[in-house]
Design a protein around this motif. Structure first.
Motif, PDB file in Angstrom:
ATOM      1  N   PHE A  69       0.844  -1.197   0.000  1.00  0.00           N
ATOM      2  CA  PHE A  69       0.000   0.000   0.000  1.00  0.00           C
ATOM      3  C   PHE A  69       0.878   1.246   0.000  1.00  0.00           C
ATOM      4  CE2 PHE A  69      -2.929  -2.931   2.468  1.00  0.00           C
ATOM      5  CZ  PHE A  69      -3.721  -3.218   1.374  1.00  0.00           C
ATOM      6  N   SER A  70       0.285   2.360  -0.396  1.00  0.00           N
ATOM      7  CA  SER A  70       0.981   3.636  -0.326  1.00  0.00           C
ATOM      8  C   SER A  70       1.097   4.075   1.130  1.00  0.00           C
ATOM      9  CB  SER A  70       0.246   4.696  -1.154  1.00  0.00           C
ATOM     10  OG  SER A  70      -1.088   4.841  -0.693  1.00  0.00           O
ATOM     11  N   ASP A  71       1.963   5.059   1.371  1.00  0.00           N
ATOM     12  CA  ASP A  71       2.189   5.512   2.745  1.00  0.00           C
ATOM     13  C   ASP A  71       0.937   6.103   3.368  1.00  0.00           C
ATOM     14  OD1 ASP A  71       4.787   4.677   2.478  1.00  0.00           O
ATOM     15  OD2 ASP A  71       5.540   6.661   1.866  1.00  0.00           O
ATOM     16  N   ASP A  72       0.136   6.814   2.580  1.00  0.00           N
ATOM     17  CA  ASP A  72      -1.082   7.413   3.131  1.00  0.00           C
ATOM     18  C   ASP A  72      -2.255   6.436   3.149  1.00  0.00           C
ATOM     19  OD1 ASP A  72      -1.360   7.189   0.432  1.00  0.00           O
ATOM     20  OD2 ASP A  72      -2.019   9.269   0.097  1.00  0.00           O
ATOM     21  N   ARG A  73      -2.017   5.173   2.647  1.00  0.00           N
ATOM     22  CA  ARG A  73      -3.046   4.115   2.639  1.00  0.00           C
ATOM     23  C   ARG A  73      -4.341   4.599   1.970  1.00  0.00           C
ATOM     24  NH1 ARG A  73      -1.703  -0.084   6.202  1.00  0.00           N
ATOM     25  NH2 ARG A  73      -3.884  -0.743   6.370  1.00  0.00           N
ATOM     26  N   ALA A  74      -4.168   5.355   0.877  1.00  0.00           N
ATOM     27  CA  ALA A  74      -5.345   5.817   0.139  1.00  0.00           C
ATOM     28  C   ALA A  74      -5.881   4.680  -0.728  1.00  0.00           C
ATOM     29  CB  ALA A  74      -4.986   7.024  -0.740  1.00  0.00           C
ATOM     30  N   ASN A  75      -7.190   4.688  -0.946  1.00  0.00           N
ATOM     31  CA  ASN A  75      -7.879   3.685  -1.770  1.00  0.00           C
ATOM     32  C   ASN A  75      -7.687   2.273  -1.223  1.00  0.00           C
ATOM     33  OD1 ASN A  75      -8.696   5.717  -3.592  1.00  0.00           O
ATOM     34  ND2 ASN A  75      -6.759   5.534  -4.730  1.00  0.00           N
ATOM     35  N   VAL A  76      -7.639   2.141   0.103  1.00  0.00           N
ATOM     36  CA  VAL A  76      -7.564   0.826   0.749  1.00  0.00           C
ATOM     37  C   VAL A  76      -8.928   0.496   1.335  1.00  0.00           C
ATOM     38  CG1 VAL A  76      -6.461  -0.547   2.558  1.00  0.00           C
ATOM     39  CG2 VAL A  76      -5.122   1.112   1.243  1.00  0.00           C
ATOM     40  N   VAL A  77      -9.482  -0.653   0.964  1.00  0.00           N
ATOM     41  CA  VAL A  77     -10.828  -1.050   1.395  1.00  0.00           C
ATOM     42  C   VAL A  77     -10.754  -2.446   2.000  1.00  0.00           C
ATOM     43  CG1 VAL A  77     -11.970   0.378  -0.346  1.00  0.00           C
ATOM     44  CG2 VAL A  77     -11.348  -1.981  -0.897  1.00  0.00           C
ATOM     45  N   ARG A  78     -11.872  -2.843   2.633  1.00  0.00           N
ATOM     46  CA  ARG A  78     -11.986  -4.179   3.210  1.00  0.00           C
ATOM     47  C   ARG A  78     -12.675  -5.099   2.206  1.00  0.00           C
ATOM     48  NH1 ARG A  78     -14.220  -2.583   9.301  1.00  0.00           N
ATOM     49  NH2 ARG A  78     -12.343  -1.452   9.969  1.00  0.00           N
ATOM     50  N   ASP A  79     -12.051  -6.200   1.933  1.00  0.00           N
ATOM     51  CA  ASP A  79     -12.578  -7.176   0.979  1.00  0.00           C
ATOM     52  C   ASP A  79     -13.282  -8.293   1.739  1.00  0.00           C
ATOM     53  OD1 ASP A  79     -12.944  -8.578  -1.491  1.00  0.00           O
ATOM     54  OD2 ASP A  79     -11.285  -9.883  -0.879  1.00  0.00           O
ATOM     55  N   HIS A  80     -14.484  -8.706   1.278  1.00  0.00           N
ATOM     56  CA  HIS A  80     -15.229  -9.788   1.924  1.00  0.00           C
ATOM     57  C   HIS A  80     -15.948 -10.615   0.869  1.00  0.00           C
ATOM     58  CE1 HIS A  80     -18.668  -7.177   1.197  1.00  0.00           C
ATOM     59  NE2 HIS A  80     -19.464  -8.193   1.535  1.00  0.00           N
ATOM     60  N   CYS A  81     -16.346 -11.822   1.257  1.00  0.00           N
ATOM     61  CA  CYS A  81     -17.076 -12.722   0.367  1.00  0.00           C
ATOM     62  C   CYS A  81     -18.527 -12.274   0.279  1.00  0.00           C
ATOM     63  CB  CYS A  81     -16.970 -14.159   0.895  1.00  0.00           C
ATOM     64  SG  CYS A  81     -17.905 -15.355  -0.086  1.00  0.00           S
ATOM     65  N   HIS A  82     -19.035 -12.089  -0.932  1.00  0.00           N
ATOM     66  CA  HIS A  82     -20.404 -11.617  -1.119  1.00  0.00           C
ATOM     67  C   HIS A  82     -21.442 -12.696  -0.853  1.00  0.00           C
ATOM     68  CE1 HIS A  82     -19.186  -7.998  -3.860  1.00  0.00           C
ATOM     69  NE2 HIS A  82     -18.600  -7.985  -2.680  1.00  0.00           N
ATOM     70  N   ILE A  83     -21.015 -13.930  -0.688  1.00  0.00           N
ATOM     71  CA  ILE A  83     -21.976 -15.018  -0.430  1.00  0.00           C
ATOM     72  C   ILE A  83     -22.060 -15.320   1.059  1.00  0.00           C
ATOM     73  CG2 ILE A  83     -22.496 -17.446  -0.880  1.00  0.00           C
ATOM     74  CD1 ILE A  83     -21.193 -17.136  -3.588  1.00  0.00           C
ATOM     75  N   SER A  84     -20.902 -15.480   1.706  1.00  0.00           N
ATOM     76  CA  SER A  84     -20.910 -15.812   3.134  1.00  0.00           C
ATOM     77  C   SER A  84     -20.752 -14.596   4.031  1.00  0.00           C
ATOM     78  CB  SER A  84     -19.787 -16.810   3.428  1.00  0.00           C
ATOM     79  OG  SER A  84     -18.516 -16.231   3.147  1.00  0.00           O
ATOM     80  N   GLY A  85     -20.259 -13.450   3.498  1.00  0.00           N
ATOM     81  CA  GLY A  85     -20.023 -12.268   4.310  1.00  0.00           C
ATOM     82  C   GLY A  85     -18.719 -12.318   5.091  1.00  0.00           C
ATOM     83  N   ARG A  86     -17.884 -13.293   4.860  1.00  0.00           N
ATOM     84  CA  ARG A  86     -16.634 -13.459   5.600  1.00  0.00           C
ATOM     85  C   ARG A  86     -15.598 -12.432   5.139  1.00  0.00           C
ATOM     86  NH1 ARG A  86     -12.264 -16.228   4.030  1.00  0.00           N
ATOM     87  NH2 ARG A  86     -13.488 -17.122   2.305  1.00  0.00           N
ATOM     88  N   PHE A  87     -14.894 -11.824   6.113  1.00  0.00           N
ATOM     89  CA  PHE A  87     -13.848 -10.845   5.826  1.00  0.00           C
ATOM     90  C   PHE A  87     -12.611 -11.589   5.318  1.00  0.00           C
ATOM     91  CE2 PHE A  87     -10.020  -8.641   7.481  1.00  0.00           C
ATOM     92  CZ  PHE A  87     -10.084  -7.509   6.686  1.00  0.00           C
ATOM     93  N   ARG A  88     -12.077 -11.119   4.165  1.00  0.00           N
ATOM     94  CA  ARG A  88     -10.931 -11.792   3.556  1.00  0.00           C
ATOM     95  C   ARG A  88      -9.633 -11.003   3.681  1.00  0.00           C
ATOM     96  NH1 ARG A  88     -14.055 -13.767  -1.893  1.00  0.00           N
ATOM     97  NH2 ARG A  88     -14.113 -11.500  -2.211  1.00  0.00           N
ATOM     98  N   GLY A  89      -9.673  -9.707   3.976  1.00  0.00           N
ATOM     99  CA  GLY A  89      -8.466  -8.911   4.165  1.00  0.00           C
ATOM    100  C   GLY A  89      -8.580  -7.552   3.507  1.00  0.00           C
ATOM    101  N   LEU A  90      -7.537  -6.711   3.700  1.00  0.00           N
ATOM    102  CA  LEU A  90      -7.477  -5.391   3.077  1.00  0.00           C
ATOM    103  C   LEU A  90      -6.969  -5.514   1.645  1.00  0.00           C
ATOM    104  CD1 LEU A  90      -5.982  -3.208   5.951  1.00  0.00           C
ATOM    105  CD2 LEU A  90      -8.384  -3.561   5.360  1.00  0.00           C
ATOM    106  N   ALA A  91      -7.476  -4.646   0.769  1.00  0.00           N
ATOM    107  CA  ALA A  91      -7.105  -4.702  -0.640  1.00  0.00           C
ATOM    108  C   ALA A  91      -7.221  -3.322  -1.259  1.00  0.00           C
ATOM    109  CB  ALA A  91      -7.990  -5.689  -1.396  1.00  0.00           C
ATOM    110  N   HIS A  92      -6.573  -3.152  -2.411  1.00  0.00           N
ATOM    111  CA  HIS A  92      -6.757  -1.925  -3.184  1.00  0.00           C
ATOM    112  C   HIS A  92      -8.193  -1.844  -3.688  1.00  0.00           C
ATOM    113  CE1 HIS A  92      -2.290  -2.545  -3.707  1.00  0.00           C
ATOM    114  NE2 HIS A  92      -2.341  -1.315  -3.250  1.00  0.00           N
ATOM    115  N   ASN A  93      -8.639  -0.641  -3.894  1.00  0.00           N
ATOM    116  CA  ASN A  93     -10.026  -0.462  -4.346  1.00  0.00           C
ATOM    117  C   ASN A  93     -10.229  -1.086  -5.728  1.00  0.00           C
ATOM    118  OD1 ASN A  93     -12.680   0.471  -4.418  1.00  0.00           O
ATOM    119  ND2 ASN A  93     -12.102   2.420  -5.348  1.00  0.00           N
TER     120      ASN A  93
END
Length: 567
Positions: free
Chosen positions: A519-543
């Motif tokens: 990620f960039s130093d300012d952590r811009a465009n960083v979102v939380r990624d999750h499964c759209h079927i189970s709702g489980r959190f999978r980790g941080l990712a670029h937008n």
């Protein structure tokens, strides 16, 4: 007594008495003083011209070992790049001439500092354009060199940058930096090196080189001339002895050429002797330098570890003449290079580029190999338009996988198998007994399928059906499954609340969970990624990675042997 001498203007003066000698000496002194005065006036005029220009020059400190100096020519009020480069030539000529008088030859490159502006939003950007370093010798015309390697090169780079990034225009010219480096051309032979050179095993065992050795005049720097004579006048026996060949001073035109030979003087030697010469260099793989085996004073050999060696062209003649010689330039140490004759280029290079023991044809410009002479001639018609170079493939792959959206596991997949019975179409083969005509066809009588679900284990099940309509049943079952799964795919399940461990992991995460890039130093465009079927959190990712990382709109169906069925 009568003495004839030449004056500085080329006239012949006859001196008969002591008075004439004194008069000639006074005249010579006056002419020398006038020449010194003229040189001082020219230097003073040059300094006056420099002082009147809207520029000033200063020296920049550098930490490079072979850097002679770096001069920065600062701009005061010139906005036109062409005019600025035209005025900079006065400084360039002065500084380069001073460095040439001390070092003899230089390798010079320049960098241009500018400020670009985007007229639409008045956004500015500092941009530096660099040129490739080129060689300047004592006899180099600085005017033409400056026009080719500085003015035209910088204007071309600015134009290419404006075409590539449309909207940017030149706003201000900052400076021009002149980087002057030491240049020592390759030369074979050294008068201070008095030991006999023995070729390393990885080259000697190929039996493709002839090292002509002169025990009486070893160290005279004439290894280049002896190798050329050995190639032009080949010997049948004792090929390594200098006595098997005529002396190079009797068969070669060495007028104006000094030994040891430099690579830059080879074109002149070719023209004077009507001989074409190609020079190749040897270098160990993994960028390891070669240390030659030397026979010392006590007669013992200092063995070196044998390494795999690769070859590269250092000088390729622009015209292949009737008398052609291939030479190998070997590096013994930092101050000594040695020329040897290549008697068989294909045998020398083949072991480094292929393990094929058959005879191959080598391109002298790029050292590529071809199995036939026709294919080599086709290649040479294109290769002659480019500079001599060796094609080397990287040891590590530089390819990167960018289709990250296809890394997501498919939520549901179907594996199926169809059992068939063979029914005879015609007992006799059609078309004169051709084996391409089908004589049997597959009649399905049973279908079995297994549904593998990644998000719900209760959906994992095996289904089977027997009967003549099993294919129709298989099609209907897939359609029902597609309608059932379509609702799950369209519905987006909200992300479940994060646990304390997941929150702490998010603060420590520094790279994307999908593409793996940081990620960039300012952590811009960083979102939380999750499964759209189970709702489980999978980790941080670029937008952008998160948007493209989604489930497919289809169900993969894998059928065993479907392409071989004849229905």
């Amino acid at each position: 007594m009568c003495v004839r001498v030449n004056s500085s203007d080329g006239r012949e003066i006859i001196i008969e008495t002591e008075h004439d000698l004194r008069t000639a000496w006074i005249k010579f002194c006056d002419e020398t003083v006038m020449q010194i005065a003229d040189g001082a006036r020219l230097e003073k005029a040059l300094d006056f011209k420099i002082n009147r220009l809207p520029l000033y020059s200063c020296e920049v400190e550098t930490c490079f070992r072979n850097r002679v100096c770096t001069r920065a020519i600062q701009n005061v009020g010139i906005n036109d790049l062409s005019l600025f480069l035209h005025y900079c030539f006065v400084f360039f000529e002065k500084h380069v001439s001073q460095s040439l008088s001390k070092h003899g030859s230089l390798k010079v490159g320049v960098s241009q500092g500018t400020v670009l502006v985007q007229p639409t939003n008045n956004q500015t950007m500092k941009c530096f354009f660099n040129t490739n370093s080129a060689i300047i010798l004592q006899n180099t015309d600085l005017t033409s060199w400056y026009a080719e390697h500085v003015s035209l090169a910088l204007l071309r780079r600015l134009e290419e940058h404006q075409e590539r990034d449309s909207g940017w225009a030149l706003s201000r010219v900052l400076e021009l930096r002149i980087h002057m480096n030491k240049y020592i051309g390759f030369s074979g032979g050294n008068t201070r090196y008095q030991q006999r050179l023995v070729l390393p095993p990885c080259i000697a065992l190929r039996h493709a080189c002839i090292n002509v050795y002169d025990s009486e005049n070893n160290g005279d720097g004439a290894c280049f001339a002896r190798s050329v004579v050995a190639g032009v006048f080949p010997a049948r026996t004792n090929k390594s002895r200098v006595s098997s060949y005529p002396h190079y001073t009797r068969v070669l035109n060495m007028y104006g050429i000094t030994l040891p030979m430099k690579i830059s003087n080879i074109p002149r030697f070719e023209k004077q002797n009507n001989i074409s010469i190609n020079v190749y260099g040897a270098q160990y793989k993994e960028n390891e330098e070669w240390v030659a085996m030397v026979r010392g004073a006590g007669g013992k050999r200092q063995h070196t570890q044998e390494k795999d060696v690769c070859f590269l062209p250092l000088h390729v003649s622009s015209e292949i003449r009737n008398r052609h010689v291939n030479l190998l330039l070997l590096k013994v140490n930092e101050n000594y290079y040695h020329f040897v004759l290549i008697s068989n280029l294909s045998r020398l290079v083949r072991g480094s580029i292929t393990r094929n023991h058959r005879s191959i044809h080598i391109c002298p410009r790029c050292l590529s190999y071809f199995p036939t002479l026709e294919r080599l001639q086709t290649h040479e018609s294109d290769c002659i338009h480019f500079k001599p170079a060796v094609i080397r493939f990287p040891e590590k792959s530089h390819l990167q996988y960018e289709q990250y959206q296809f890394q997501l596991r498919v939520p549901l997949v179907v594996y199926a198998d169809i059992e068939c019975a063979l029914h005879t179409i015609n007992e006799t083969r059609m078309g004169g007994g051709s084996y391409q005509n089908p004589i049997q066809r597959h009649v399905p009588y049973s279908v079995g399928l297994y549904i593998q679900c990644d998000f719900d284990a209760t959906r994992n099940k095996y289904l089977s059906y027997r009967g003549p309509d099993c294919v129709e049943w298989f099609s209907n079952t897939l359609q029902e499954l597609a309608r059932d799964i379509a609702f799950i795919y369209r519905h987006v399940t909200p992300m479940t609340p994060l646990t304390e461990e997941e929150k702490e992991s998010c603060q420590q995460t520094t790279q994307c969970s999908i593409c793996g890039k940081p990620f960039s130093d300012d952590r811009a465009n960083v979102v939380r990624d999750h499964c759209h079927i189970s709702g489980r959190f999978r980790g941080l990712a670029h937008n952008t990675c998160n948007v493209n990382y989604k489930n497919p709109y289809y169900i993969p169906v894998v059928v065993h042997g479907l392409c071989t069925l004849t229905l």
